[in-house]
Scaffold this active site. Structure first.
Site, mmCIF file in Angstrom:
data_model
loop_
_atom_site.group_PDB
_atom_site.id
_atom_site.type_symbol
_atom_site.label_atom_id
_atom_site.label_comp_id
_atom_site.label_asym_id
_atom_site.label_seq_id
_atom_site.Cartn_x
_atom_site.Cartn_y
_atom_site.Cartn_z
ATOM 1 N N PRO A 53 0.821 -1.215 0.000
ATOM 2 C CA PRO A 53 0.000 0.000 0.000
ATOM 3 C C PRO A 53 0.852 1.261 0.000
ATOM 4 O O PRO A 53 2.024 1.237 0.382
ATOM 5 C CB PRO A 53 -0.808 -0.114 1.295
ATOM 6 C CG PRO A 53 0.027 -0.971 2.179
ATOM 7 C CD PRO A 53 0.752 -1.924 1.292
ATOM 8 N N CYS A 54 0.261 2.343 -0.447
ATOM 9 C CA CYS A 54 0.946 3.639 -0.515
ATOM 10 C C CYS A 54 0.853 4.321 0.847
ATOM 11 O O CYS A 54 -0.235 4.543 1.361
ATOM 12 C CB CYS A 54 0.263 4.496 -1.587
ATOM 13 S SG CYS A 54 0.976 6.115 -1.820
#
Length: 378
Positions: free
Chosen positions: A78-79
């Site tokens: 995930p970012c």
């Protein structure tokens, strides 16, 4: 001559889309997986027979990776935002507390021959580009990997265009507008200067489309439960009118309007609601208009508007009708565990990668490794 096989580990695995894309390339076999979402783990074990319930932030799991004989690290992480720590504290301090830190930590400890990381396209603009720049710096400077798309000038400055890391699923055989970031690297400590002779651009398309367009993928006469109630359609229309009045482009979208030539869907999203509302379709099923369902507060709409089904999302991502088809029998081997509700199905497909796109990345990596191993006499 026997084909060389490479062992992969599958981190932040979801339901195994990256793993499957690499398996389809014919020379990659998975040996260890990590995922913490309970429903995704159930589906993963159902599909592959492996329980992936592992946490990549856990020191015990990192030790397990250290003791695992493998070649390629795969991860769809995930970012997350990084700290703004000064450079004197080192890149490790900048990225500590993020899942990228844990992936970088595992890469540093175990030195796979190569890796591929996948992320949302927002990664390149996140925190005004700081996040992506830090990731590239860590991979190239700290970990000493050749990252495809990155070169160095005479002054030692890293040169790259962040947009060159973005690839769109619609160019890889499926009618879905889904830009994603792919980062691929090769170990300079293992391969030496041979990495400098690799192509410096990832694949941009798949030669043969799987579907002509969205009309080729949709399955009409869907179950009644996927049709929107008339009240909900009115709510969506009011919502869109409000945003259009402010000059915004938000709101629901019907993606298969008759006047649209070669329609494509918008990106399917794990958030469910917005992913579905941006991908509504017209399905002229008879007998639906005005029907009353116990699960809906108002009768079904009279325009045939419905959400796409989980099966259609699965086809957009290449899981259904592509990645699990037995080449001998033609039977599709993809399925969810029994009694899994639609909500988790949408979430899992929305979180997943587009398998045909990953397959092309895997084929590219295979070609690079073949070239490098030849020069390395491995």
């Amino acid at each position: 001559m026997k084909k060389k096989m490479y062992k992969t580990i599958d981190l932040c695995a979801g339901i195994g889309g990256i793993r499957r894309g690499f398996e389809l390339a014919g020379c990659f076999a998975n040996v260890l997986s990590a995922e913490i979402d309970k429903n995704a783990c159930l589906t993963y074990e159902h599909l592959y027979g492996d329980d992936p319930m592992n946490d990549i932030t856990d020191e015990g799991f990192k030790k397990k990776v250290e003791n695992t004989d493998y070649d390629i690290l795969l991860a769809g992480f995930p970012c997350q935002a990084f700290s703004r720590a000064g450079k004197q504290e080192g890149f490790a301090d900048k990225i500590r507390g993020t899942l990228f830190f844990d992936i970088a930590d595992i890469i540093g400890r175990t030195r796979p021959k190569a890796f591929m990381l996948e992320n949302v396209d927002n990664l390149i603009t996140h925190d005004k580009g700081h996040t992506f720049a830090t990731i590239i710096e860590v991979l190239v400077r700290d970990l000493r990997y050749k990252v495809i798309g990155v070169t160095e000038n005479a002054d030692g400055e890293l040169l790259y265009n962040a947009k060159d890391f973005v690839r769109n699923s619609r160019n890889f055989g499926v009618p879905q507008n889904r830009p994603r970031v792919y980062i691929m690297g090769f170990d300079t400590e293992y391969f030496g200067n041979a990495v400098n002779d690799l192509p410096n651009s990832l694949p941009v398309k798949r030669e043969k489309p799987i579907y002509t367009d969205l009309n080729d993928l949709l399955e009409m006469n869907a179950e009644d439960k996927y049709f929107l109630s008339s009240g909900y359609v009115e709510t969506l229309e009011r919502h869109r009118a409000r945003h259009e009045g402010k000059g915004n482009g938000f709101g629901y979208k019907i993606v298969n309007l008759p006047e649209t030539e070669h329609p494509v869907s918008n990106a399917v999203l794990a958030t469910g609601g917005s992913g579905k509302e941006r991908n509504l379709v017209i399905d002229p099923k008879k007998g639906v208009a005005g029907k009353v369902l116990p699960s809906k507060q108002t009768p079904l709409n009279d325009r045939g508007i419905r959400a796409m089904t989980p099966r259609e999302w699965g086809k957009l991502q290449g899981f259904i009708n592509y990645a699990f088809i037995d080449p001998e029998t033609g039977k599709d081997g993809f399925s969810f565990p029994e009694n899994m509700a639609d909500g988790p199905k949408y979430k899992q497909f929305g979180n997943a990668v587009t398998i045909p796109a990953v397959e092309e990345m895997a084929k590219f990596m295979r070609e690079c490794l073949t070239s490098l191993e030849g020069e390395n006499n491995a």
